[in-house]
Scaffold this motif. Sequence first.
Motif, PDB file in Angstrom:
ATOM      1  N   GLY A 138      -8.544   7.772   3.514  1.00  0.00           N
ATOM      2  CA  GLY A 138      -8.505   6.986   2.814  1.00  0.00           C
ATOM      3  C   GLY A 138      -8.605   5.496   3.362  1.00  0.00           C
ATOM      4  O   GLY A 138      -7.735   4.355   2.998  1.00  0.00           O
ATOM      5  N   TYR A 139      -8.217   5.280   4.927  1.00  0.00           N
ATOM      6  CA  TYR A 139      -7.572   3.640   5.545  1.00  0.00           C
ATOM      7  C   TYR A 139      -9.605   2.942   5.997  1.00  0.00           C
ATOM      8  O   TYR A 139     -10.273   3.238   5.968  1.00  0.00           O
ATOM      9  N   LYS A 196      -5.612  -2.182   0.326  1.00  0.00           N
ATOM     10  CA  LYS A 196      -6.203  -0.463   0.840  1.00  0.00           C
ATOM     11  C   LYS A 196      -5.442  -0.907   2.663  1.00  0.00           C
ATOM     12  O   LYS A 196      -5.489  -1.885   3.390  1.00  0.00           O
ATOM     13  N   SER A 214     -10.763   6.938   8.772  1.00  0.00           N
ATOM     14  CA  SER A 214     -11.232   7.125   7.335  1.00  0.00           C
ATOM     15  C   SER A 214     -11.056   7.886   6.222  1.00  0.00           C
ATOM     16  O   SER A 214     -11.469   7.691   5.120  1.00  0.00           O
ATOM     17  N   ASP A 215     -11.851   9.068   6.853  1.00  0.00           N
ATOM     18  CA  ASP A 215     -11.314  10.358   6.279  1.00  0.00           C
ATOM     19  C   ASP A 215      -9.938  10.630   4.752  1.00  0.00           C
ATOM     20  O   ASP A 215      -9.797  10.816   3.871  1.00  0.00           O
ATOM     21  N   THR A 250       1.210  -1.058   0.127  1.00  0.00           N
ATOM     22  CA  THR A 250      -0.072   0.129   0.589  1.00  0.00           C
ATOM     23  C   THR A 250       1.316   1.607   0.107  1.00  0.00           C
ATOM     24  O   THR A 250       1.742   1.242   0.365  1.00  0.00           O
TER      25      THR A 250
END
Length: 441
Positions: A101-102, A199, A98-99, A2
Amino acid sequence: MTSKPNIVLIVADNLGWGELGCYGGGKLIRGAATPRIDALARSGMRLLNYNVESDCVPTRGALMTGRHPIRTGAFQSIPPGLPQGLTRAERTLAEVASDAGYATAHYGKWHLGDVPGRYPSDRGFDEWYGIPRTTDETQFTTSIGFDPAVAEIPYIMAGKRGEPSINVKVYDLAARRTIDEELVEKSKDFMRRNVRESKPFFLYLPLVHLHFPTLPHEDFDGASGMGEFADSLAEMDFRVGQIIDEIDALGLSEETLVIFCSDNGPEFRPPYRGTAGPWSGTYHTAMEGSLRVPFIARWPGRIPVDVNNQIVHVVDLMPTIAELIGGRLRDDCPIDGVSQLDFLTGRKPVSNREGFLFFIKDELRAVKWRDWKLHYVWEPYVNAGAKKLETPYLFHLIQDPKEETDILVRNTWVLGPMMKLVKAFKDSVKAFPNTPPGEPD
């Protein structure tokens, strides 16, 4: 592979500074060896002066927000059915990740809200499994006179983002013994799924050990010959090893930051008493045995192998991880944490903080600055009866690690920088008033 590093944050519950072998505990002192966590320490950075809040809720709130609990109102444990946790105005570490991209998951103890809107899956986690409050509750259903009509039955719960969280099974003494095994298996599955999807992930694994009742899995029951606490210490070490083995087996070692730490000082209830090693006190006090807990960070090739006594605080984890992953912090309120990324990665030899204020609930108990500690309230051990001091006590923590000899009268110069910390905090509260506990969303 990643493009962003994975984050695995493992938080033990009520693990004292002196329990692990790498902190002077282990088999000879505490009855159980901790080879896996000791090996983790040898492969990364071990902090001797990592500081937390007074107990479970305030530390977890500080970790998730980068803000001291006095600001957020999440500064004490509350029985089920009463308002508790972080308001929706607070931005959590999971929301930041989360914001950025996790994929995000929480497996374990939450303790920051137990109503719809405040569960982990409502606060930035894609999925969660665990307990909304604490492990004391496993005793409820077998307690004398327990009445489910007036006290809620505790449950292990689960939820996914955008869906209601649900009760999975009763959290009783039998479930207490198996929950950490479940948490680790779910964590391993989460990591595998995100490797397949290429991811980056943020795994938050707040284990239940070593919180009372400190009961081991049947595979470890009696294994140490030194009682349930030592058996549970051995199990906790094994569970951490399982996570490390999975990271390594997935080929993620060099692209994963692993942090292992504790939420507060040692358990004080017999027969599950813990130890803070050379420090005095337990959690629920302002002594060093409450403030200092284990902290180990591993990131091969990025974090050097090191042991140091630089001050780091739990509120620093939010801005540190946010900087690492390119996350965005709130800009409409004070953030008490400072990023320690350059320190942890060895680009800077010293911590980015010199001190902090220590509150228990809404009372300022102590100030820590460099190697000095100032107590406004004296409570050397839990339930000793907190005594407000007309003249504060001052200790030098290198010369007097057990905080036994007040030397303020000969070192009043130290009050200057400490009072500046207090004033700056009070000024910030005037500009940005604290959220009272129980505040609705």
